[in-house]
Write a protein that holds these residues in place. Structure first.
Motif, PDB file in Angstrom:
ATOM      1  N   ASN A  71      -4.243   1.801  -5.863  1.00 26.26           N
ATOM      2  CA  ASN A  71      -5.340   1.907  -4.085  1.00 26.26           C
ATOM      3  C   ASN A  71      -5.463   0.342  -4.426  1.00 26.26           C
ATOM      4  O   ASN A  71      -6.297  -0.237  -3.259  1.00 26.26           O
ATOM      5  N   GLY A  72      -5.072  -0.446  -5.546  1.00 25.66           N
ATOM      6  CA  GLY A  72      -5.396  -1.802  -4.825  1.00 25.66           C
ATOM      7  C   GLY A  72      -6.755  -2.550  -5.122  1.00 25.66           C
ATOM      8  O   GLY A  72      -7.223  -3.684  -4.659  1.00 25.66           O
ATOM      9  N   GLN A  73      -7.431  -1.957  -5.920  1.00 27.55           N
ATOM     10  CA  GLN A  73      -8.830  -2.551  -5.466  1.00 27.55           C
ATOM     11  C   GLN A  73      -8.582  -3.704  -6.706  1.00 27.55           C
ATOM     12  O   GLN A  73     -10.082  -4.430  -5.971  1.00 27.55           O
ATOM     13  N   LEU A  84      -7.358  -6.824  -5.030  1.00 29.26           N
ATOM     14  CA  LEU A  84      -8.529  -7.100  -3.998  1.00 29.26           C
ATOM     15  C   LEU A  84      -9.349  -7.725  -4.487  1.00 29.26           C
ATOM     16  O   LEU A  84     -10.250  -9.239  -3.608  1.00 29.26           O
ATOM     17  N   THR A 107      -2.005   3.424  -2.525  1.00 27.48           N
ATOM     18  CA  THR A 107      -1.688   2.958  -1.258  1.00 27.48           C
ATOM     19  C   THR A 107      -1.989   1.775  -1.313  1.00 27.48           C
ATOM     20  O   THR A 107      -1.934   0.933  -0.515  1.00 27.48           O
ATOM     21  N   GLY A 108      -1.955   1.545  -2.216  1.00 25.77           N
ATOM     22  CA  GLY A 108      -2.429  -0.033  -2.783  1.00 25.77           C
ATOM     23  C   GLY A 108      -1.129  -1.641  -2.524  1.00 25.77           C
ATOM     24  O   GLY A 108      -1.467  -2.396  -1.685  1.00 25.77           O
ATOM     25  N   ASP A 166       0.605  -0.574   0.744  1.00 25.92           N
ATOM     26  CA  ASP A 166       1.103  -1.085   2.174  1.00 25.92           C
ATOM     27  C   ASP A 166      -0.814  -2.166   2.893  1.00 25.92           C
ATOM     28  O   ASP A 166      -0.871  -2.915   2.948  1.00 25.92           O
ATOM     29  N   LEU A 167      -1.915  -1.675   1.045  1.00 28.15           N
ATOM     30  CA  LEU A 167      -3.200  -3.096   1.660  1.00 28.15           C
ATOM     31  C   LEU A 167      -3.133  -3.820   2.022  1.00 28.15           C
ATOM     32  O   LEU A 167      -3.379  -5.122   2.718  1.00 28.15           O
ATOM     33  N   ASP A 209      -0.764  -5.551   4.031  1.00 25.29           N
ATOM     34  CA  ASP A 209      -0.961  -5.596   5.603  1.00 25.29           C
ATOM     35  C   ASP A 209      -1.889  -6.337   5.338  1.00 25.29           C
ATOM     36  O   ASP A 209      -2.445  -7.076   6.903  1.00 25.29           O
ATOM     37  N   LYS A 210      -3.067  -7.390   4.605  1.00 23.42           N
ATOM     38  CA  LYS A 210      -4.144  -8.266   4.512  1.00 23.42           C
ATOM     39  C   LYS A 210      -3.063  -9.151   4.711  1.00 23.42           C
ATOM     40  O   LYS A 210      -3.531 -10.984   4.480  1.00 23.42           O
TER      41      LYS A 210
END
Ligand code: 5GP
Length: 190
Positions: free
Chosen positions: A129-131, A134, A160-161, A163-164, A167-168
């Motif tokens: 999820n990309g945490q 990030l 979801t990672g 795309d997250l 998007d950033k």
């Protein structure tokens, strides 16, 4: 990356429809030859990006990050995970929610090893999820350095990672992209 996909098919264990175990070559036992190929692949993808430093997170990001650092000729920093952190002035810190442990922890690096002139490549073993990515990007931004890209060994593209991060505005390069772990079977993105 064909060799990595074959390794995942041959030695990866699907624990559930969203968790893959790769203790045979990445997360416990480490395959040095595969890690070298992974380092070469990251280096090939980012060779023109002007990278001056690589950052990863302990423990499983270290092997691929070091091999990429060797190929690119740059130093590698690994963020440490702290359950509770004594307050210190010389640290950059970020909170990261762990997908596998389902707990929040603080990651930190010393401000000695990263500078505002650095162009940094983030490397991690998995993208869910990309945490984690990030959190690492947050540490780099605290140093006013630039995040040049995010290199992932195994991306679970159904989470979801990716795309997250896109998007950033981050460039994401994943060496294996998993479309599904359903029915205990690994399917790659075509
Ligand atoms: P994210 O922060 O993107 O949600 O999750 C990435 C982090 O969780 C990675 O650093 C990795 O340690 C762990 N992780 C996420 N998914 C998996 C998985 O399917 N298998 C393993 N072994 N680790 C995972």
């Amino acid at each position: 990356m064909h060799a990595l996909e074959q390794k995942i098919l041959n030695e990866g264990i699907v624990l559930s429809n969203n968790v893959l175990k790769v203790d045979a070559f990445l997360n416990h036992q480490i395959d040095p030859v595969l890690m070298q190929q992974i380092g070469q692949e990251f280096a090939a993808r980012f060779k023109d990006a002007g990278i001056t430093k690589i950052i990863t997170i302990e423990a499983s990001g270290i092997a691929p990050a070091v091999m990429a650092g060797l190929e690119l000729g740059v130093q590698v920093i690994f963020a440490r995970k702290y359950q509770s952190l004594t307050l210190k002035d010389d640290l950059y810190r970020a909170k990261v929610y762990s997908f596998t442990k389902q707990t929040e922890s603080t990651i930190a690096i010393s401000n000695k090893h990263i500078h505002s002139t650095d162009k940094v490549l983030v490397i991690d073993d998995f993208l869910a999820n990309g945490q984690a990515a990030l959190g690492l990007a947050d540490l780099i931004h605290q140093a006013n350095a630039e995040v040049v890209g995010i290199g992932i060994v195994i991306e679970k593209s159904f989470q979801t990672g990716r795309d997250l991060l896109l998007d950033k505005g981050y460039r994401v390069e994943s060496l294996a992209r998993i479309a599904s772990l359903d029915n205990e079977k690994v399917t790659f993105v075509k």
